[in-house]
Write a protein that holds these residues in place. Sequence first.
Motif, PDB file in Angstrom:
ATOM      1  N   LYS A 171       0.830  -1.199   0.000  1.00 37.60           N
ATOM      2  CA  LYS A 171       0.000   0.000   0.000  1.00 37.60           C
ATOM      3  C   LYS A 171       0.868   1.255   0.000  1.00 37.60           C
ATOM      4  O   LYS A 171       1.802   1.389   0.795  1.00 37.60           O
ATOM      5  N   GLY A 172       0.573   2.167  -0.923  1.00 33.52           N
ATOM      6  CA  GLY A 172       1.301   3.428  -1.011  1.00 33.52           C
ATOM      7  C   GLY A 172       2.644   3.349  -1.697  1.00 33.52           C
ATOM      8  O   GLY A 172       3.350   4.358  -1.786  1.00 33.52           O
ATOM      9  N   THR A 175       3.305   2.729  -8.409  1.00 31.90           N
ATOM     10  CA  THR A 175       2.912   3.715  -9.404  1.00 31.90           C
ATOM     11  C   THR A 175       2.711   3.016 -10.747  1.00 31.90           C
ATOM     12  O   THR A 175       3.338   1.988 -11.023  1.00 31.90           O
ATOM     13  N   VAL A 207      -6.042  -1.341  -6.656  1.00 30.46           N
ATOM     14  CA  VAL A 207      -6.481   0.038  -6.414  1.00 30.46           C
ATOM     15  C   VAL A 207      -6.584   0.324  -4.918  1.00 30.46           C
ATOM     16  O   VAL A 207      -6.316   1.448  -4.465  1.00 30.46           O
ATOM     17  N   ALA A 208      -6.953  -0.695  -4.135  1.00 34.75           N
ATOM     18  CA  ALA A 208      -7.018  -0.515  -2.683  1.00 34.75           C
ATOM     19  C   ALA A 208      -5.657  -0.172  -2.089  1.00 34.75           C
ATOM     20  O   ALA A 208      -5.576   0.414  -0.999  1.00 34.75           O
ATOM     21  N   ASN A 209      -4.591  -0.504  -2.812  1.00 32.81           N
ATOM     22  CA  ASN A 209      -3.242  -0.166  -2.356  1.00 32.81           C
ATOM     23  C   ASN A 209      -2.844   1.255  -2.732  1.00 32.81           C
ATOM     24  O   ASN A 209      -1.676   1.637  -2.573  1.00 32.81           O
ATOM     25  N   GLU A 210      -3.810   2.039  -3.225  1.00 31.12           N
ATOM     26  CA  GLU A 210      -3.636   3.473  -3.489  1.00 31.12           C
ATOM     27  C   GLU A 210      -2.420   3.765  -4.369  1.00 31.12           C
ATOM     28  O   GLU A 210      -1.522   4.540  -4.000  1.00 31.12           O
ATOM     29  N   GLN A 229       8.444   6.211  -5.458  1.00 36.03           N
ATOM     30  CA  GLN A 229       7.529   5.069  -5.446  1.00 36.03           C
ATOM     31  C   GLN A 229       8.394   3.855  -5.776  1.00 36.03           C
ATOM     32  O   GLN A 229       8.862   3.717  -6.914  1.00 36.03           O
ATOM     33  N   VAL A 342     -10.438   4.020  -9.338  1.00 39.14           N
ATOM     34  CA  VAL A 342      -9.447   4.998  -8.860  1.00 39.14           C
ATOM     35  C   VAL A 342     -10.142   6.251  -8.353  1.00 39.14           C
ATOM     36  O   VAL A 342      -9.702   6.906  -7.397  1.00 39.14           O
TER      37      VAL A 342
END
Length: 343
Positions: A171-172, A175, A207-210, A229, A342
């Motif tokens: 997560k985060g 890219t 997508v949940a991992n932003e 990233q 997103v």
Amino acid sequence: MSSLRRPLVGVVASLAVITTLAACSEPAEPTSDAASSESASGTLTVYTSEPQAKIDALNAEFMAENPDIDVQVYRAGTGDLNARIASERETGKIGADVLLTADAPTFEGYKTDELLMQYTPADVAALNPDVVDPDGYYVGTRIIPTVIAYNTGAVTAPPTSWKELADPKYKGQITLPNPDVSGAAAFNTAVWLSEESLGQPWLEGLVANEPVVAESNGPVGQAVAAGTQPIGIVVDYLVRELAAKGSPIAASYPSDGVPYISQPAGIFSDSANPEAAKKYVDFLVGKRGQEIAVEQQYLPVRADVGTPEGAPALGDLTLLNPDLAEISAFQPEAVKRFNELVG
């Protein structure tokens, strides 16, 4: 939607097999067209998503071999090129002779709309048959896999599959390029959603991992190389280029299948200079054009020009070869789903 997964017949394939398969596809006869392009001259306009420095180098060599042809380029992302072409169709005539851009579904759509001229390159028997349109309206010019890139200073155990990117531990950290801009990203989104082992649940997990959505593949590679990233979804040649310049970046080719684009070239049916356009397409997939592709870190579409240093053998990869008609029809819906997730 189902997809077909099979090993790509790549640079290791025998030319005898390639010749047989190419002959079976029976697109347009190349002989008379190739002969007629000998007298080509004048201005040739190319719409492309190819990086500016690379297309400039390619065109410089083409024009050195063909001094009577002056190549003019309009460069933009695939999405912007498609918008320009749509606008030109509404107001009159498409302003280009040749389209050289990322994904086959774009060309499938233009073929359906009868915007492309049927032309088979002069040396088609030497090409990988998987990148040759069986109807003869376009031909792939490079094999460009999408991979998982990672910063070697920040990631000690890189992910080895697409499935892993949905793990909350990432997560985060991820890219990827914008599928509204990048043809490769749009194609990949449709392929991922079509794979039974990935599909909508996987995309939701990703997508949940932003992930950070960058405009194109270039900024993705730069972000991974800089460590802002540490993990990116990006075309493989950018990883080789950055690593060659000393950046701490490497590529992981996912074990659950590697999507690829072939950056096709096609000639518009209302081309103002079709003979020069034919000669240009011949050059792109001819031996010298493909040697330039290898020099520019691309995997080639013919077996007699080598491969970039450090590139894997295509036979060692599980490359995804979905049905292009299915992917072409599904791609707009796939991009829509991505954008909805997103937000």
